[in-house]
Each structure stands twice: as C-alpha cells, then as structure tokens.
Design a protein around this motif. Sequence first.
Motif, short mmCIF file in Angstrom:
data_model
loop_
_atom_site.label_atom_id
_atom_site.label_comp_id
_atom_site.label_asym_id
_atom_site.label_seq_id
_atom_site.Cartn_x
_atom_site.Cartn_y
_atom_site.Cartn_z
N ARG A 2 57.61 69.26 83.10
CA ARG A 2 58.91 68.97 82.28
C ARG A 2 59.03 67.35 82.04
NH1 ARG A 2 62.02 66.04 86.00
NH2 ARG A 2 61.58 66.38 88.39
N LYS A 3 60.10 66.97 81.01
CA LYS A 3 60.20 65.52 80.93
C LYS A 3 60.66 64.82 81.89
CE LYS A 3 62.95 62.53 77.69
NZ LYS A 3 63.85 62.70 76.69
N LEU A 4 60.34 63.66 82.20
CA LEU A 4 60.72 62.63 83.58
C LEU A 4 61.99 62.28 83.17
CD1 LEU A 4 57.30 61.36 84.67
CD2 LEU A 4 58.22 63.51 85.57
N GLU A 5 62.86 62.20 84.20
CA GLU A 5 64.13 61.50 84.06
C GLU A 5 64.25 60.52 84.98
OE1 GLU A 5 66.75 65.20 84.84
OE2 GLU A 5 65.88 66.20 83.13
N LYS A 6 65.55 59.74 85.24
CA LYS A 6 65.96 58.76 86.05
C LYS A 6 65.68 59.40 87.42
CE LYS A 6 69.65 55.26 87.01
NZ LYS A 6 71.01 54.91 86.17
N TYR A 53 56.17 62.89 80.18
CA TYR A 53 56.31 64.20 80.89
C TYR A 53 55.38 64.14 82.08
CZ TYR A 53 58.14 65.47 76.32
OH TYR A 53 58.76 65.35 75.09
N GLY A 54 55.81 65.10 83.14
CA GLY A 54 55.03 65.38 84.38
C GLY A 54 54.72 66.82 84.80
N ILE A 55 53.85 66.65 85.50
CA ILE A 55 53.57 68.10 86.03
C ILE A 55 53.32 67.92 87.43
CG2 ILE A 55 50.75 67.54 86.06
CD1 ILE A 55 50.67 70.65 85.23
N PHE A 56 53.88 68.83 88.27
CA PHE A 56 54.14 68.87 89.74
C PHE A 56 53.34 70.05 90.34
CE2 PHE A 56 57.62 66.90 87.52
CZ PHE A 56 58.20 66.15 88.20
N TYR A 58 54.13 71.74 93.59
CA TYR A 58 55.33 71.71 94.40
C TYR A 58 56.32 70.82 93.87
CZ TYR A 58 52.67 75.54 96.65
OH TYR A 58 52.02 76.43 97.04
N GLU A 59 56.65 69.90 94.69
CA GLU A 59 57.77 68.64 94.45
C GLU A 59 57.10 67.35 94.39
OE1 GLU A 59 61.15 69.34 94.31
OE2 GLU A 59 60.63 71.30 94.26
N THR A 60 55.57 67.36 94.24
CA THR A 60 54.89 66.18 94.25
C THR A 60 54.52 65.78 92.74
OG1 THR A 60 53.96 66.38 96.40
CG2 THR A 60 52.77 64.82 94.99
N LEU A 61 54.70 64.82 91.97
CA LEU A 61 54.20 64.57 90.74
C LEU A 61 52.71 64.34 90.84
CD1 LEU A 61 55.05 64.00 87.64
CD2 LEU A 61 55.59 61.47 88.55
N VAL A 62 51.99 65.02 90.10
CA VAL A 62 50.47 64.82 90.12
C VAL A 62 49.82 64.45 88.77
CG1 VAL A 62 50.02 66.28 92.13
CG2 VAL A 62 50.02 67.26 89.79
N GLY A 63 50.62 64.51 87.71
CA GLY A 63 49.96 64.05 86.39
C GLY A 63 51.35 63.71 85.39
N ILE A 64 50.98 62.78 84.53
CA ILE A 64 51.62 62.00 83.43
C ILE A 64 51.16 61.90 82.25
CG2 ILE A 64 53.38 61.07 85.10
CD1 ILE A 64 51.90 58.45 84.40
N VAL A 65 52.06 62.02 81.29
CA VAL A 65 51.65 61.83 79.65
C VAL A 65 52.78 61.24 79.16
CG1 VAL A 65 51.98 64.28 79.03
CG2 VAL A 65 50.28 62.89 77.72
N SER A 66 52.48 60.43 78.17
CA SER A 66 53.75 60.01 77.23
C SER A 66 53.34 60.45 75.93
CB SER A 66 53.94 58.54 77.27
OG SER A 66 52.73 57.89 76.65
N LEU A 67 54.64 60.49 75.06
CA LEU A 67 54.68 60.86 73.61
C LEU A 67 55.43 60.07 72.98
CD1 LEU A 67 53.64 62.83 71.54
CD2 LEU A 67 55.94 64.17 71.96
N THR A 68 55.32 59.20 72.02
CA THR A 68 55.90 58.28 71.30
C THR A 68 55.92 58.39 69.84
OG1 THR A 68 55.48 56.55 73.03
CG2 THR A 68 56.49 55.85 71.21
N GLN A 69 57.09 58.79 69.45
CA GLN A 69 57.40 59.23 68.04
C GLN A 69 57.72 57.72 67.13
OE1 GLN A 69 59.72 62.49 66.84
NE2 GLN A 69 59.12 62.45 64.73
N SER A 70 57.17 57.50 66.15
CA SER A 70 57.47 56.53 65.30
C SER A 70 58.91 56.63 64.80
CB SER A 70 56.54 56.18 64.01
OG SER A 70 57.06 55.12 63.32
N LYS A 71 59.66 55.51 64.77
CA LYS A 71 61.20 55.65 64.24
C LYS A 71 61.16 55.12 62.77
CE LYS A 71 62.74 56.94 68.33
NZ LYS A 71 62.93 58.34 68.49
N LEU A 72 60.09 54.67 62.45
CA LEU A 72 59.98 54.24 60.93
C LEU A 72 60.13 55.33 60.19
CD1 LEU A 72 57.32 51.23 61.34
CD2 LEU A 72 59.97 51.13 61.12
N LEU A 73 60.67 55.41 58.94
CA LEU A 73 60.82 56.38 58.05
C LEU A 73 59.57 56.98 57.63
CD1 LEU A 73 62.87 58.63 56.88
CD2 LEU A 73 63.17 56.99 54.90
N LYS A 74 58.74 55.96 57.18
CA LYS A 74 57.45 56.42 56.45
C LYS A 74 56.70 56.82 57.42
CE LYS A 74 58.27 53.17 52.97
NZ LYS A 74 57.79 51.77 52.05
#
Length: 163
Positions: A2-6, A53-56, A58-74
């Motif tokens: 799931r997406k990681l949160e605060k 995003y994180g993969i768990f 059980y309750e332990t975070l064992v992997g992460i990845v990020s995704l960044t979409q450009s905000k520029l229109l073009k």
Amino acid sequence: MRKLEKKDVQMFKQIRLEALEEVPEAFAASYEEEVDQPHAFFEFKLNEETCFYGIFDYETLVGIVSLTQSKLLKMNHKAAIGSVYVAKEARGKGIGKKLLDHVIKTAHELGIEQLQLVVASKNERAKQLYESLGFHTYGFEERALKVNGEYIDEDYMMKFLRN
C-alpha cells in the motif's frame, strides 16, 4: 502492499536509513545526510509529490519504492520510479518484482504513459529485473555518483505503458 502514510513514518525512516547505509551506490542521497534528520523530514517525504509504496511481512515494512509523476503539463505523461529497496532479510522472495509490478500497475491506472528509472551500471541483478519487466536502457551517465572515493556509473532505463 500500500501507499505509505504519515502513520508509517517510523518504519519508513528505519528502512530508508538501512537502504542508504547498506547500498549507498544505489541512492543519490546519503546516510550521513539523513541519519540525524528529525521525524518531520521523513514525514515530509511521505507527504510530498513523490508517492512511496511499501510491502509488509505481517506488520514489518520490508520493501519500498517511489513513484514521482511530473507536474509540468508537457511532461506529466511521464513518471520516475526510485528508492527501490528490499530489506536484507526479505530478499530472494520476489518482493522487488512485486513492488515494481504494483508501481507499474498504479502508474498505468493513473494514465502515465512512460516510466523512467536510474540504476547503477554494475547492479546486474537489478538491471535484469527491470529488463524482465520491459524496461530498456536509453542512456548512460559516467561518474554519476561518487561514493567513498569511488565513481558510480548509472544507466537510464524506461518503459512505455502506452504507445
């Protein structure tokens, strides 16, 4: 997965620092730059334009990845994958592939047409995984990073999600 949160900030900080310390050649940021940062620094990372995003296990975070979409229109048809890391104890179980499959599917659902990433040229295992998922190399940067006096070359890879 799931997406990681605060609320995940403590686990995120822990795995992020582990990643920076364990494989410094895989990240532009350094352990030394982030180890003494306050919780708010890591909360900000989870709340900025980059989605982690994180993969768990059980309750332990064992992997992460990020995704960044450009905000520029073009350029908002593109997004970058980054911060890919699987904890040492969770490796060899296909978790990296699951993380990437998830982020590719998420990007597709967001209407993103093209994904990009950067990988250390010597990291053959990661490059093979990316290639197996349809990424191909489109560029190369010599001496992209300097870690402990050693230069790290990087390959730029991409994948089209829509033609």
